[in-house]
Design a protein around this motif. Sequence first.
Motif, PDB file in Angstrom:
ATOM      1  N   VAL A  51       0.849  -1.192   0.000  1.00 48.17           N
ATOM      2  CA  VAL A  51       0.000   0.000   0.000  1.00 48.17           C
ATOM      3  C   VAL A  51       0.885   1.241   0.000  1.00 48.17           C
ATOM      4  O   VAL A  51       1.879   1.307   0.723  1.00 48.17           O
ATOM      5  CB  VAL A  51      -0.930   0.014   1.234  1.00 48.17           C
ATOM      6  N   SER A  52       0.511   2.235  -0.827  1.00 47.79           N
ATOM      7  CA  SER A  52       1.287   3.471  -0.916  1.00 47.79           C
ATOM      8  C   SER A  52       0.348   4.664  -0.993  1.00 47.79           C
ATOM      9  O   SER A  52      -0.848   4.528  -1.247  1.00 47.79           O
ATOM     10  CB  SER A  52       2.208   3.454  -2.148  1.00 47.79           C
ATOM     11  N   ALA A  53       0.920   5.845  -0.764  1.00 45.11           N
ATOM     12  CA  ALA A  53       0.224   7.113  -0.957  1.00 45.11           C
ATOM     13  C   ALA A  53       1.112   7.993  -1.824  1.00 45.11           C
ATOM     14  O   ALA A  53       2.325   7.756  -1.940  1.00 45.11           O
ATOM     15  CB  ALA A  53      -0.076   7.790   0.379  1.00 45.11           C
ATOM     16  N   GLU A  58       6.110   2.303  -0.636  1.00 40.04           N
ATOM     17  CA  GLU A  58       5.125   1.285  -0.274  1.00 40.04           C
ATOM     18  C   GLU A  58       5.454   0.677   1.089  1.00 40.04           C
ATOM     19  O   GLU A  58       6.580   0.705   1.546  1.00 40.04           O
ATOM     20  CB  GLU A  58       5.122   0.162  -1.304  1.00 40.04           C
ATOM     21  N   LEU A  87       0.390   7.809   5.806  1.00 43.78           N
ATOM     22  CA  LEU A  87      -0.944   7.214   5.720  1.00 43.78           C
ATOM     23  C   LEU A  87      -1.834   7.699   6.864  1.00 43.78           C
ATOM     24  O   LEU A  87      -3.034   7.913   6.679  1.00 43.78           O
ATOM     25  CB  LEU A  87      -0.842   5.688   5.733  1.00 43.78           C
ATOM     26  N   LEU A  90      -3.893  10.906   6.266  1.00 39.44           N
ATOM     27  CA  LEU A  90      -4.952  10.917   5.256  1.00 39.44           C
ATOM     28  C   LEU A  90      -6.332  10.938   5.909  1.00 39.44           C
ATOM     29  O   LEU A  90      -6.512  10.539   7.062  1.00 39.44           O
ATOM     30  CB  LEU A  90      -4.817   9.702   4.343  1.00 39.44           C
ATOM     31  N   ASP A  94      -9.658  10.487   0.615  1.00 43.36           N
ATOM     32  CA  ASP A  94      -8.329  10.456   0.009  1.00 43.36           C
ATOM     33  C   ASP A  94      -8.080   9.095  -0.643  1.00 43.36           C
ATOM     34  O   ASP A  94      -8.745   8.097  -0.323  1.00 43.36           O
ATOM     35  CB  ASP A  94      -7.251  10.728   1.055  1.00 43.36           C
ATOM     36  N   VAL A  96      -5.419   5.915  -1.709  1.00 45.43           N
ATOM     37  CA  VAL A  96      -4.176   5.172  -1.547  1.00 45.43           C
ATOM     38  C   VAL A  96      -4.076   4.234  -2.755  1.00 45.43           C
ATOM     39  O   VAL A  96      -5.018   4.130  -3.558  1.00 45.43           O
ATOM     40  CB  VAL A  96      -4.148   4.362  -0.231  1.00 45.43           C
ATOM     41  N   TYR A  97      -2.940   3.554  -2.876  1.00 45.91           N
ATOM     42  CA  TYR A  97      -2.713   2.703  -4.038  1.00 45.91           C
ATOM     43  C   TYR A  97      -2.287   1.315  -3.559  1.00 45.91           C
ATOM     44  O   TYR A  97      -1.435   1.183  -2.672  1.00 45.91           O
ATOM     45  CB  TYR A  97      -1.671   3.343  -4.956  1.00 45.91           C
TER      46      TYR A  97
END
Length: 245
Positions: A51-53, A58, A87, A90, A94, A96-97
């Motif tokens: 998971v990344s922003a 990540e 994270l 946020l 918003d 996240v990826y």
Amino acid sequence: MTGNPIIHIPAPAKIIGLKSLTSDIKLFRLRFVNNETGRGFRFIPGQFLQVSATGVGEAPFSPVSGPGSDGLLELCIRQAGHVTSKLHTLQEGDLVYVRGPFGNGFPVHEMKGHNLYLLAGGLGIVPLHSLLRYLVERRESFGAITFMYGAKEPSALLLREDLQEVSCEKNVKLMLTVDFATEDEAGKLLCNIGLLPDLLRGTSIIAEKSYAAVCGPPAFIDALSASLSRWALETNASCSAWREE
């Protein structure tokens, strides 16, 4: 999962819910922006996601939710570094990826027809909660389920209300324990005060008909693995009946 583009190309997911569980742990509820991605996304309990922003790298997290939830994901994220600190800033709405899933997960097909003992310590509850949800949703395929969860103190017990709700299901037993509690907390606790191996020693287990999944800090896993192996030897049961994840 070979060829699944979400492994190679991060998929955007919107934060649709946030809940503070402790001073440094938040529960994130996500939904994939692309409905087709959400419908096609599957994982095995015990696998993890990257998971990344925007603007940070990540970090890996295991879902706390069960698989196959129509594009919905729940993640418990502790603020412990650069990525997780970002994270935690946020808000709902918003993005996240998400990439994944990665890892092997629990051997859920081998567990069918067995009694199951899920032993969680600290944040080890996250993948085991996902496994518990999977088992409850397929209740007829598994035997009795015992979920044992230990933490340092009452405030560190995560997802307690959800666990108590699941424990109302048929043949599901919830056993909680904390290392210590104040006198006031002890009066309110619906759990044991002591170490998780103490709970295990007071439990009657038929090893050849059971599976155990253990998740938590390394010292916790070592202690529980030794207890399980010792119990199996003392009862002339095969140690191979136990599985660790």
